[in-house]
Design a protein around this motif. Structure first.
Motif, PDB file in Angstrom:
ATOM      1  N   ASP A  28       0.824  -1.219   0.000  1.00  0.00           N
ATOM      2  CA  ASP A  28       0.000   0.000   0.000  1.00  0.00           C
ATOM      3  C   ASP A  28       0.857   1.267   0.000  1.00  0.00           C
ATOM      4  O   ASP A  28       0.550   2.240  -0.687  1.00  0.00           O
ATOM      5  CB  ASP A  28      -0.947   0.017   1.211  1.00  0.00           C
ATOM      6  N   THR A  31       2.173   1.699  -3.513  1.00  0.00           N
ATOM      7  CA  THR A  31       1.067   1.964  -4.440  1.00  0.00           C
ATOM      8  C   THR A  31       0.613   3.416  -4.297  1.00  0.00           C
ATOM      9  O   THR A  31       0.385   4.104  -5.292  1.00  0.00           O
ATOM     10  CB  THR A  31      -0.105   0.997  -4.166  1.00  0.00           C
ATOM     11  N   GLU A  32       0.520   3.880  -3.046  1.00  0.00           N
ATOM     12  CA  GLU A  32       0.118   5.272  -2.802  1.00  0.00           C
ATOM     13  C   GLU A  32       1.153   6.263  -3.329  1.00  0.00           C
ATOM     14  O   GLU A  32       0.838   7.415  -3.617  1.00  0.00           O
ATOM     15  CB  GLU A  32      -0.118   5.494  -1.304  1.00  0.00           C
TER      16      GLU A  32
END
Length: 133
Positions: A28, A31-32
């Motif tokens: 995450d 990805t962010e």
């Protein structure tokens, strides 16, 4: 499912982590940060992914990986030998390597590690690889 090759401006990161929650959280973070993330739950899976992709720029790996036939230290040696251009960041909470135990150029971060610190480490590696971001 085979992913198309990444564009030059995209940063491919392989996260190797046997703990499902930590794997998800680390994926995450990248990805962010608009990076393309590949996941492996153990070293054998990581080697299989690296063997089929030439666009992964950085590997983020744990050292203590009980799953699969290859451990974290063996993965490090294999990656740095076969793909010397790939940057490597080691994350570990239990196994703190001593000076000289990690291959040259490999970075170490203690768990827990802030996501922003990981993203900065990856950008620094990519900057060195390309001469710019």
């Amino acid at each position: 499912m085979m992913q198309a090759p990444l564009q030059n401006h995209q940063v491919g990161v392989l996260v190797v982590e046997d703990e499902p929650i930590l794997l998800m959280e680390t994926v995450d973070v990248f990805t962010e940060a608009n990076m393309i993330v590949f996941e492996a739950r153990h070293a054998d899976e990581a080697m299989a992914i690296l063997s089929t992709r030439d666009d992964i720029r950085v590997v983020i790996t744990d050292l203590d990986m009980p799953l699969g036939g290859m451990g974290g230290h063996e993965l490090l040696r294999s990656v740095t030998a076969r793909w010397p251009k790939i940057g490597v960041v080691v994350l570990s909470g239990a196994d703190r390597p001593s000076l000289g135990q990690l291959p040259s150029g490999v970075q170490f971060r203690s768990k827990p590690c802030r996501g922003s610190e990981l993203v900065s480490a990856v950008y620094a590696i990519v900057s060195r690889q390309t001469g710019s971001i």
